[in-house]
Write a protein that holds these residues in place. Structure first.
Motif, PDB file in Angstrom:
ATOM      1  N   LEU A   1      -6.814   0.574  -2.188  1.00 43.53           N
ATOM      2  CA  LEU A   1      -5.698  -0.368  -2.342  1.00 43.53           C
ATOM      3  C   LEU A   1      -5.882  -1.615  -1.480  1.00 43.53           C
ATOM      4  O   LEU A   1      -5.544  -2.722  -1.906  1.00 43.53           O
ATOM      5  N   LEU A   2      -6.416  -1.454  -0.274  1.00 46.91           N
ATOM      6  CA  LEU A   2      -6.683  -2.624   0.573  1.00 46.91           C
ATOM      7  C   LEU A   2      -7.743  -3.513  -0.071  1.00 46.91           C
ATOM      8  O   LEU A   2      -7.593  -4.736  -0.126  1.00 46.91           O
TER       9      LEU A   2
ATOM     10  N   VAL B   1       0.833  -1.201   0.000  1.00 48.71           N
ATOM     11  CA  VAL B   1       0.000   0.000   0.000  1.00 48.71           C
ATOM     12  C   VAL B   1       0.872   1.257   0.000  1.00 48.71           C
ATOM     13  O   VAL B   1       0.659   2.170  -0.809  1.00 48.71           O
ATOM     14  N   VAL B   2       1.862   1.315   0.878  1.00 44.77           N
ATOM     15  CA  VAL B   2       2.731   2.488   0.951  1.00 44.77           C
ATOM     16  C   VAL B   2       3.504   2.668  -0.360  1.00 44.77           C
ATOM     17  O   VAL B   2       3.584   3.781  -0.897  1.00 44.77           O
ATOM     18  N   GLY B   3       4.056   1.598  -0.890  1.00 41.49           N
ATOM     19  CA  GLY B   3       4.807   1.677  -2.135  1.00 41.49           C
ATOM     20  C   GLY B   3       3.952   2.154  -3.292  1.00 41.49           C
ATOM     21  O   GLY B   3       4.394   2.970  -4.116  1.00 41.49           O
ATOM     22  N   THR B   4       2.735   1.670  -3.358  1.00 42.52           N
ATOM     23  CA  THR B   4       1.833   2.086  -4.431  1.00 42.52           C
ATOM     24  C   THR B   4       1.473   3.559  -4.280  1.00 42.52           C
ATOM     25  O   THR B   4       1.479   4.307  -5.265  1.00 42.52           O
ATOM     26  N   MET B   5       1.183   3.987  -3.058  1.00 40.60           N
ATOM     27  CA  MET B   5       0.840   5.396  -2.852  1.00 40.60           C
ATOM     28  C   MET B   5       2.041   6.301  -3.153  1.00 40.60           C
ATOM     29  O   MET B   5       1.857   7.413  -3.656  1.00 40.60           O
ATOM     30  N   ARG B   6       3.241   5.843  -2.898  1.00 43.86           N
ATOM     31  CA  ARG B   6       4.436   6.640  -3.212  1.00 43.86           C
ATOM     32  C   ARG B   6       4.574   6.850  -4.718  1.00 43.86           C
ATOM     33  O   ARG B   6       5.145   7.845  -5.156  1.00 43.86           O
ATOM     34  N   MET B   7       4.053   5.929  -5.508  1.00 38.05           N
ATOM     35  CA  MET B   7       4.105   6.077  -6.965  1.00 38.05           C
ATOM     36  C   MET B   7       2.991   6.983  -7.494  1.00 38.05           C
ATOM     37  O   MET B   7       3.027   7.399  -8.650  1.00 38.05           O
ATOM     38  N   MET B   8       2.021   7.301  -6.661  1.00 36.81           N
ATOM     39  CA  MET B   8       0.880   8.122  -7.078  1.00 36.81           C
ATOM     40  C   MET B   8       1.184   9.600  -6.828  1.00 36.81           C
ATOM     41  O   MET B   8       0.437  10.300  -6.143  1.00 36.81           O
ATOM     42  N   THR B   9       2.257  10.079  -7.401  1.00 35.00           N
ATOM     43  CA  THR B   9       2.776  11.411  -7.085  1.00 35.00           C
ATOM     44  C   THR B   9       1.872  12.553  -7.521  1.00 35.00           C
ATOM     45  O   THR B   9       1.971  13.647  -6.965  1.00 35.00           O
ATOM     46  N   ARG B  10       0.991  12.340  -8.463  1.00 36.02           N
ATOM     47  CA  ARG B  10       0.090  13.422  -8.894  1.00 36.02           C
ATOM     48  C   ARG B  10      -1.108  13.589  -7.975  1.00 36.02           C
ATOM     49  O   ARG B  10      -1.703  14.660  -7.936  1.00 36.02           O
TER      50      ARG B  10
END
Length: 183
Positions: free
Chosen positions: A149-150, A93-102
């Motif tokens: 994401l969950l 979840v954290v890794g995916t949110m880190r890629m959602m930079t916009r």
């Protein structure tokens, strides 16, 4: 003695509205066109504007309840495999949110990680978050992404695109059946 952050002390909120919003996002993501249909976007926007501040807070509490329920389901599934939910789900979840930079502001990610850890150790995400004051606007987008994401992770694990939604609707139906009738 139970903690002041025990899930039993937390408001459940409007789980149905929160689930409706997340399910709508999941269905949009699963479709051929990941961008939301303009009419669907208008209806969701209209739905969200129909809430007064108390109703909006209920939806936020409902989203936190979804985080708790999803993490609890994932915790049980991972324990069955002798794995730790924090070790396997939090990085995803954290890794995916880190890629959602916009759409996700980086400073909101630790709060969402804290909410998931709270749920994983049996603490109410709602009550844990409240100790830090009112919600910030940027956190609302991150909260929606966390629940999404969950739910998506549960759907992926089960290989069923509706598993996360069905998990909650089945739970709501079971609770409703146990309530006294007002005939």
């Amino acid at each position: 003695m139970s903690s002041r952050f025990s899930p039993g002390r937390a408001p459940i909120g409007d789980v149905g509205a929160a689930l409706l919003l997340i399910d709508s996002r999941i269905k949009g993501f699963q479709s051929e066109r990941p961008e939301m249909d303009p009419e669907q976007h208008r209806l969701i926007d209209q739905f969200l504007r129909s809430f007064d501040s108390e109703g909006a807070n209920d939806v936020l509490d409902g989203a936190c309840t979804l985080i708790y329920l999803y993490v609890e389901w994932l915790r049980q599934a991972h324990e069955h495999l002798e794995r730790d939910v924090i070790e396997y789900v939090l990085p995803y979840v954290v890794g995916t949110m880190r890629m959602m930079t916009r759409s996700i502001e980086p400073e909101t990610i630790p709060t969402m990680a804290g909410m998931m850890v709270a749920a994983a150790i049996g603490v109410s995400p709602t009550l844990w978050r409240r100790q830090y004051g009112p919600w910030l606007r940027a956190e609302l987008i991150a909260l929606e992404a966390t629940v999404f994401l969950l739910a998506d992770h549960i759907n992926h694990i089960t290989e069923d695109p509706d598993a996360a939604t069905r998990l909650i609707t089945d739970l709501l139906n079971a609770v409703t059946e146990d309530l006294p009738r007002s005939d």
